[in-house]
Motif scaffolding. Structure first.
Motif, short mmCIF file in Angstrom:
data_model
loop_
_atom_site.label_atom_id
_atom_site.label_comp_id
_atom_site.label_asym_id
_atom_site.label_seq_id
_atom_site.Cartn_x
_atom_site.Cartn_y
_atom_site.Cartn_z
N GLU A 21 89.73 5.33 -79.85
CA GLU A 21 88.48 4.82 -79.27
C GLU A 21 88.71 3.56 -78.46
OE1 GLU A 21 85.50 6.44 -79.18
OE2 GLU A 21 86.87 7.94 -79.96
N ILE A 22 89.59 2.73 -78.94
CA ILE A 22 89.82 1.45 -78.25
C ILE A 22 90.59 1.64 -76.95
CG2 ILE A 22 90.96 -0.79 -78.43
CD1 ILE A 22 90.46 -0.64 -81.47
N PHE A 23 91.65 2.47 -77.00
CA PHE A 23 92.57 2.54 -75.86
C PHE A 23 92.43 3.79 -74.99
CE2 PHE A 23 94.79 -0.22 -78.96
CZ PHE A 23 94.90 -1.36 -78.18
N LEU A 24 91.85 4.86 -75.51
CA LEU A 24 91.75 6.09 -74.73
C LEU A 24 90.34 6.40 -74.25
CD1 LEU A 24 94.12 8.58 -76.60
CD2 LEU A 24 94.65 6.98 -74.76
N HIS A 25 89.33 5.96 -75.01
CA HIS A 25 87.96 6.36 -74.70
C HIS A 25 87.08 5.23 -74.17
CE1 HIS A 25 88.13 10.07 -77.59
NE2 HIS A 25 88.71 10.29 -76.42
N ALA A 61 95.44 15.46 -67.78
CA ALA A 61 95.18 14.64 -68.97
C ALA A 61 94.61 13.28 -68.60
CB ALA A 61 96.47 14.46 -69.77
N VAL A 62 95.16 12.64 -67.59
CA VAL A 62 94.71 11.29 -67.24
C VAL A 62 93.26 11.31 -66.73
CG1 VAL A 62 95.09 9.38 -65.63
CG2 VAL A 62 97.01 10.38 -66.85
N GLN A 63 92.86 12.41 -66.08
CA GLN A 63 91.46 12.53 -65.63
C GLN A 63 90.50 12.74 -66.79
OE1 GLN A 63 90.77 15.00 -61.92
NE2 GLN A 63 92.87 15.61 -62.40
N LEU A 64 90.90 13.55 -67.75
CA LEU A 64 89.95 14.05 -68.75
C LEU A 64 89.99 13.35 -70.10
CD1 LEU A 64 90.33 17.88 -68.03
CD2 LEU A 64 88.57 16.31 -67.18
N LEU A 65 91.05 12.60 -70.38
CA LEU A 65 91.18 11.97 -71.70
C LEU A 65 89.97 11.16 -72.15
CD1 LEU A 65 94.84 10.73 -72.31
CD2 LEU A 65 93.45 12.17 -73.79
N PRO A 66 89.31 10.42 -71.27
CA PRO A 66 88.16 9.64 -71.73
C PRO A 66 87.05 10.46 -72.37
CG PRO A 66 88.88 8.85 -69.59
CD PRO A 66 89.63 10.13 -69.85
N SER A 67 86.97 11.75 -72.04
CA SER A 67 85.88 12.58 -72.57
C SER A 67 86.35 13.59 -73.61
CB SER A 67 85.19 13.32 -71.42
OG SER A 67 86.09 14.18 -70.76
N VAL A 68 87.64 13.58 -73.95
CA VAL A 68 88.16 14.55 -74.90
C VAL A 68 88.11 13.97 -76.31
CG1 VAL A 68 90.21 15.84 -75.62
CG2 VAL A 68 89.68 15.60 -73.19
N PRO A 69 87.40 14.61 -77.25
CA PRO A 69 87.33 14.09 -78.62
C PRO A 69 88.66 14.23 -79.34
CG PRO A 69 86.25 16.23 -78.49
CD PRO A 69 86.60 15.84 -77.08
N ILE A 70 89.08 13.15 -79.99
CA ILE A 70 90.33 13.13 -80.76
C ILE A 70 90.03 12.43 -82.08
CG2 ILE A 70 92.74 12.39 -80.82
CD1 ILE A 70 92.64 12.23 -77.74
N THR A 71 90.11 13.15 -83.18
CA THR A 71 89.72 12.57 -84.47
C THR A 71 90.88 11.89 -85.20
OG1 THR A 71 90.09 14.73 -85.53
CG2 THR A 71 87.85 14.24 -84.80
N THR A 72 92.10 12.07 -84.71
CA THR A 72 93.25 11.42 -85.35
C THR A 72 93.57 10.10 -84.64
OG1 THR A 72 94.75 12.71 -83.95
CG2 THR A 72 94.23 13.59 -86.14
N PHE A 73 94.40 9.31 -85.28
CA PHE A 73 94.85 8.01 -84.74
C PHE A 73 93.68 7.10 -84.35
CE2 PHE A 73 98.16 11.16 -83.53
CZ PHE A 73 99.18 10.69 -84.34
#
Length: 499
Positions: A254-258, A237-249
């Motif tokens: 966008e500010i803290f994960l991407h 998760a820590v490797q891939l989260l920046p590129s995983v689309p998440i439409t909730t929250f």
């Protein structure tokens, strides 16, 4: 016996086939260039990257928030009137040293160029124009980030394929034993209400892949037996989260994960625990990597752990829930048909085997259809090695050396010029002669299902093991149960055969 059967299976599946919709022939290393239609009109690639900073930021928000990946790509197909176009994909501004500019290839014919190693380079393109820090993989670029032109790629790929082949003798008995344990635990909890299958399946996958691929038994380490799957989840998760689309929250995501890559120290303890587990328990496999494939101990261990975690555990953790979701949403009575086929093909004396599952056309087709609509890795990338002409079904486009191609596989494999009723899950789509021809277009493994993994290409080393294992999982379930009832990622009931 299992090794012989698996080798025979590979030969049967990997012979390139003719396909009826375009009358071209495809091979694994020269798929696209051999089928370029010179009579098609030549066009500039449509679309735009927009203004600097603003264009990538706008596309990033649409991709990850306002639209989501599928709608994002569909809208641009409509706008450009083309399945090949320029756009931006995350990650991008502000803290990624990555160029988000890509040429999207979203039909079967254009996407197939991704597998031609004469045209496309795969160096550091696993997740686009950026890659997580090599600290996540022991300070080295593991095989998934290597291009076929790099000498170590073939060494590691051959090591992976040999390891999988050797494991085939224990594949079926290990799977059935662990699945029986998983189902026993689920059944014991059903009296109290629905049981989520997400954690039980992950525990099963972790134990199964560790034992079969690495010969490493989690039971020998209490921490790994209890928390191994969670440690793997966090590392991924820590490797891939920046590129995983998440439409909730949103906009918090966008500010803290991407907006920036995550530092390795967040999961260093998890990775070190997993590394020690593999180092201690997989000595035989690691030693073979050193003696037969001339890898250092560290290279063999880190690559083996990546295969276990990213390729096997990560892939199955997506595929098995997708398979069960497809069963849950079916309204055609497919469970009865699957049960009938499984019990006809499995003899009372021989039991479940690689040979018997090879004869289950409907079971295998159900697995293939799951992979068509929900491939575990939805995005594929490749960088042009040279200037070349790329063909879609109706046009030819000039691609410049260095441009990054991006294919979103869930749309590619819904190509209406290849698949009838492409948006619908059709369980028997891949049965019969016509269905076998369609395997040429089943691209989930970074290559066609009819292709053959080798050291000279980037096709998944475990392609056939994935489809076999998933077919065995399905067959085992319908040997044990007449039917299962599934809702909201949980089992709510199981119906056992009457004694």
């Amino acid at each position: 016996m299992y090794s012989f059967q698996l080798y025979k299976l590979n030969i049967n599946l990997q012979i390139p086939t003719k396909f009826s919709k375009t009358s071209a022939k495809m091979t694994n290393n020269n798929i696209a260039s051999s089928s370029v239609n010179t009579s098609l009109p030549v066009h500039e690639v449509p679309g735009s990257y927009g203004l600097p900073l603003l264009g990538p930021l706008t596309d990033r928000l649409s991709y990850s928030w306002f639209q989501g990946p599928e709608k994002f790509f569909r809208k641009r197909i409509e706008k450009n009137k083309s399945t090949v176009f320029r756009t931006n994909v995350p990650p991008s501004f502000p803290f990624f040293l990555a160029n988000p500019n890509v040429v999207a290839v979203l039909d079967c014919k254009s996407f197939a160029h991704m597998f031609d190693m004469e045209l496309v380079e795969k160096k550091n393109t696993l997740v686009g124009d950026w890659m997580p820090s090599t600290k996540f993989t022991g300070g080295r670029r593991v095989c998934a980030y290597l291009d076929t032109s790099e000498p170590q790629h073939e060494q590691i790929k051959n090591f992976a394929m040999d390891t999988l082949k050797r494991s085939s003798t224990v594949w079926v008995p290990t799977l059935t034993t662990l699945l029986d344990t998983m189902w026993d635990n689920i059944e014991s909890q059903l009296a109290s209400g629905p049981v989520s299958y997400l954690v039980p399946i992950q525990k099963f996958i972790f134990a199964f892949t560790s034992l079969c691929i690495a010969g490493a038994d989690p039971a020998n380490s209490p921490d790994i037996a209890d928390k191994g799957y969670m440690r793997m989840d966090r590392w991924l998760a820590v490797q891939l989260l920046p590129s995983v689309p998440i439409t909730t929250f949103q906009p918090l995501v966008e500010i803290f994960l991407h907006s920036f890559p995550y530092p390795y120290f967040l999961v260093s303890r998890d990775y070190n625990k997993l590394y020690k587990f593999v180092e201690n328990e997989a000595k035989e496999v690691i030693s073979r990597g050193q003696t037969e494939f001339k890898l250092s101990k560290e290279d063999a261990t880190h690559n083996l752990l990546f295969i276990l975690g990213f390729n096997a555990f990560g892939g199955f953790s997506i595929l098995f829930p997708s398979l069960l979701s497809a069963l849950a949403s079916d309204k055609t009575g497919i469970q009865e048909k699957l049960r009938k086929e499984v019990r006809e093909k499995v003899g009372p004396a021989s039991g479940l085997s690689l040979r018997s599952v090879q004869e289950m056309d409907l079971v295998q087709s159900f697995v293939y259809e799951t992979l068509r609509l929900n491939p575990p890795v939805p995005l594929q990338y490749g960088r042009a090695r040279k200037d070349f002409e790329l063909s879609s079904h109706d046009s030819v486009f000039k691609i410049k050396k260095g441009e990054l191609l991006c294919g979103y596989q869930p749309l590619v494999m819904r190509d209406p010029k290849v698949f009838d009723d492409p948006e619908t899950f059709v369980p028997d789509r891949f049965t019969g002669e016509k269905g076998k021809e369609l395997l040429t277009y089943l691209y989930w493994s970074n290559g066609p299902q009819s292709g053959m993994p080798s050291g000279s290409n980037k096709q998944c080393a475990g392609k056939d093991y994935v489809t076999l294992t998933t077919s065995l999982f399905l067959a085992h379930m319908f040997l044990r149960y007449d039917s299962v009832t599934i809702a909201n990622a949980s089992f709510t009931a199981v119906d056992k055969p009457t004694p």
